[in-house]
Structures are given as C-alpha cells and as structure tokens.
Design a protein around this motif. Structure first.
Motif, short mmCIF file in Angstrom:
data_model
loop_
_atom_site.label_atom_id
_atom_site.label_comp_id
_atom_site.label_asym_id
_atom_site.label_seq_id
_atom_site.Cartn_x
_atom_site.Cartn_y
_atom_site.Cartn_z
N TYR A 233 0.76 -1.12 -0.01
CA TYR A 233 -0.09 -0.06 0.00
C TYR A 233 0.76 1.51 0.02
CZ TYR A 233 -3.61 3.45 1.41
OH TYR A 233 -4.72 4.40 1.45
N TRP A 234 1.67 1.20 1.00
CA TRP A 234 2.76 2.73 1.21
C TRP A 234 4.02 2.70 0.22
CZ3 TRP A 234 0.06 1.01 5.89
CH2 TRP A 234 -0.81 1.98 6.07
N VAL A 235 4.57 1.47 -0.10
CA VAL A 235 5.74 1.51 -0.68
C VAL A 235 5.44 1.28 -2.24
CG1 VAL A 235 8.16 0.42 -1.20
CG2 VAL A 235 7.12 0.78 1.30
N MET A 236 4.73 0.15 -2.69
CA MET A 236 4.49 -0.27 -3.91
C MET A 236 3.13 0.69 -4.66
SD MET A 236 6.91 -2.18 -4.40
CE MET A 236 6.48 -3.11 -6.13
N GLU A 237 2.36 0.99 -3.84
CA GLU A 237 1.07 1.63 -4.35
C GLU A 237 0.43 0.86 -5.19
OE1 GLU A 237 2.55 5.54 -5.68
OE2 GLU A 237 2.73 6.46 -3.63
N LEU A 238 0.18 -0.31 -4.74
CA LEU A 238 -0.52 -1.33 -5.68
C LEU A 238 -1.93 -0.84 -5.95
CD1 LEU A 238 1.01 -4.74 -4.44
CD2 LEU A 238 1.72 -3.42 -6.28
N SER A 239 -2.63 -1.48 -6.96
CA SER A 239 -4.29 -1.52 -7.02
C SER A 239 -4.84 -2.29 -6.00
CB SER A 239 -4.59 -1.87 -8.43
OG SER A 239 -4.30 -3.42 -8.62
N GLU A 240 -6.22 -2.01 -5.88
CA GLU A 240 -6.69 -2.67 -4.83
C GLU A 240 -7.15 -4.00 -4.98
OE1 GLU A 240 -11.43 -3.26 -2.92
OE2 GLU A 240 -10.82 -1.24 -4.29
N THR A 241 -6.94 -4.62 -6.27
CA THR A 241 -6.93 -6.10 -6.65
C THR A 241 -5.69 -6.86 -6.54
OG1 THR A 241 -9.02 -5.85 -8.23
CG2 THR A 241 -7.50 -7.88 -8.18
N HIS A 242 -4.51 -5.97 -6.79
CA HIS A 242 -3.34 -6.74 -6.51
C HIS A 242 -3.14 -6.70 -4.90
CE1 HIS A 242 0.69 -6.69 -9.23
NE2 HIS A 242 0.71 -7.72 -8.25
N LEU A 243 -3.36 -5.61 -4.42
CA LEU A 243 -3.06 -5.58 -2.78
C LEU A 243 -4.09 -6.58 -1.94
CD1 LEU A 243 -1.48 -3.95 -0.60
CD2 LEU A 243 -3.36 -2.44 -0.67
#
Length: 298
Positions: A233-243
């Motif tokens: 969430y904070w480092v990679m800033e992934l999408s909701e599905t990815h996260l």
C-alpha cells in the motif's frame, strides 16, 4: 461485507462436504489420502497449466517483489532471533489449497493471475532461503531430498509449462484442450473437499508447545498479512485487486509442505504441526476479516 460473505460462503460449504464425509464416516480417511495424491499430482497442476496458458503471468516482477520483500524480511528476523525452522513455519502459506479458491471467489480471474505469479516462486524462494540458514547447521538427507523435490513438484511444473506454452504461443488442439479444461474445472472443488477432510482429521494440539504455537500462528495470520499489505500500500502503491490478492495469500494458514524441513528438532516439529492445525482453523475467521479490512482501508 455481503460481497465477502457471498464469496466465502460457497467455498466454506464445499469444504464442509469433506468435514461431513469424515465426521459421519461416510468415507474412510484412507480414501482421501489417495484422492489427495491424485488431485495434487494431476488435477491441480492441470488447473494451473490451463489458467497460466490462457492468461500468462502479468507484472510477475512487481508481484514477486511486492510479496516476497516483506515476507523475507520477517523470515530473516525470525531465523536470526528464533530458528530458520520457525521462520519457515511462520511464512510458508497454503496458497494452492486455501489461497486460490478464496482469491478466485473474491477478485476473479485478475486476482488468480496475481496469485499464480506468487505460487510460481513461492516454494523455490522460501525453501532456498531456508537452506541458506541451514548451512550453519546440519543438513539432513531428508531435507536435501525434500529440497530436490521442489524442482519436480507437479504444482511448479504446471505453472512453468503453462508459462512456456503461453510465451511461445504454442497452439493446443481443441480436442486436447477440452479434456484439460474438464480436469481443471474439477480441481478446486476436489481440493476444497480434501481440505475439509483434513480439518476433520486434525489431531489434538501438543500442550507442551502451545505458547510458542500461539505466537507463530499470530505471526502467520496477523503480522505477515499486515506486513504485505503495508509494503504494497505505502511503498508499492498497488491497485486494490493486486493488494487484496497478495494480502490474502499472506493471510493463508501454514502449508503442510514445511513438515519435511522442520522434523530435525522435535520441539519445532511439534510447533509446525500445531501451527498448521491452529492456523487452518482460525483462518476461517481471519481471512474474511482480512478481506474486509483491506477493502475498507483501501
């Protein structure tokens, strides 16, 4: 929450079939032992092959980095402060049996592709890290044999072959692909029923290591998904599905594949056995809670 329940309840009901079959003695335990071998050596690899062949593995580098960076940090800390056997027990997830059905129900095909990327490197990365720390202690023949088994693991072979066929665009005749799809469709229901039979056959927890078991289970079901979520969430800033997909994989209970690697020390073997049982039972509550929290926070 209703969306989560609509995704989880069908999975739970299929698992319940396995529990009922064992508890009501409609099927002998030996039947599921043989069925498990067939499912995980044939049905599941075909399922993985078909899905990887059809979709490929998108953003595999990003996915592997986002998942294994926090996982390996926790592994190393536990290996240095406790033992590499406890580290493996705390970080090795039952991604195939638990993760795939849940992710497919919650996030659909896109989440499945993400989970397949993790599964492609899961055993290789974690078991290799385990052996890096094992060089300081005795490497037994059983552990060495188990390590070699990684490269002949049907699950990994299914992913690798599917990826190769996808990358090189190798055509598969419809007459051959149709039966592969039929086997693939049967894989997850059978795997969930086997999971239910395993839950019904779990033995009692060893009381001598119950405190350590509780700590290791807490690390597996709570700390690991929090770490993967935070990094994504904070480092990679992934999408909701990815996260969501990566966090669910981290929140899965400990996989039974760790047992050949931890049997050298009796205490660690008991902790691993207890953790597999306890984390599997508790994941019925913790995985839906994890999904709700990720969707709420994101």
């Amino acid at each position: 929450m209703s969306v989560i329940l609509n995704a989880i309840i069908p999975v739970a009901l299929v698992v319940l079939i396995g529990v009922v079959l064992i508890k009501w003695r409609l099927v002998r335990t030996e039947f599921f032992e043989d069925l498990s071998k067939v499912v995980f050596k044939a049905f599941v690899p075909v399922f993985l092959f078909v899905n990887v062949y059809e979709t490929g593995l998108e953003d595999i580098g990003t996915t592997l980095f986002a998942y294994f960076t926090p996982v390996l940090i926790i592994f190393v800390i536990l290996a240095l402060t406790m033992s590499h056997r406890i580290a493996l027990t705390s970080t090795f997830s039952n991604n195939v049996l638990v993760g795939i059905p849940v992710i497919l129900s919650v996030t659909g095909q896109k989440g499945l592709v993400i989970s397949l990327a993790v599964i492609s490197g899961h055993s290789l990365i974690l078991f290799s890290t385990f052996f890096l720390f094992s060089t300081r202690v005795n490497v037994t023949p059983s552990k060495f044999k188990a390590a070699l088994g990684i490269f002949s693991n049907p699950v990994i072979l299914g992913v690798v072959l599917g990826l190769l066929f996808n990358l090189f665009e190798i055509p598969i005749p419809q007459q051959l692909f149709t039966p592969l799809e039929m086997v693939s469709d049967a894989a997850l229901p059978l795997a969930l029923i086997i999971l239910g039979s395993s839950l019904a056959s779990l033995g009692t927890l060893s009381r001598s290591v119950i405190t350590k078991t509780a700590w290791v289970t807490a690390i597996k079901l709570l700390l690991l998904p929090v770490a993967v979520f935070s990094f994504g969430y904070w480092v990679m800033e992934l999408s909701e599905t990815h996260l969501l997909s990566l966090t669910i994989l981290a929140a899965c209970p400990t996989g039974i594949s760790v047992m050949p690697f931890v049997d050298a020390v009796e205490t660690d073997r008991k902790i691993a056995h207890n953790t597999i049982a306890l984390s599997t039972l508790l994941s019925v509550v913790t995985i839906p809670t994890t999904i709700w929290l990720v969707q709420t926070l994101h």
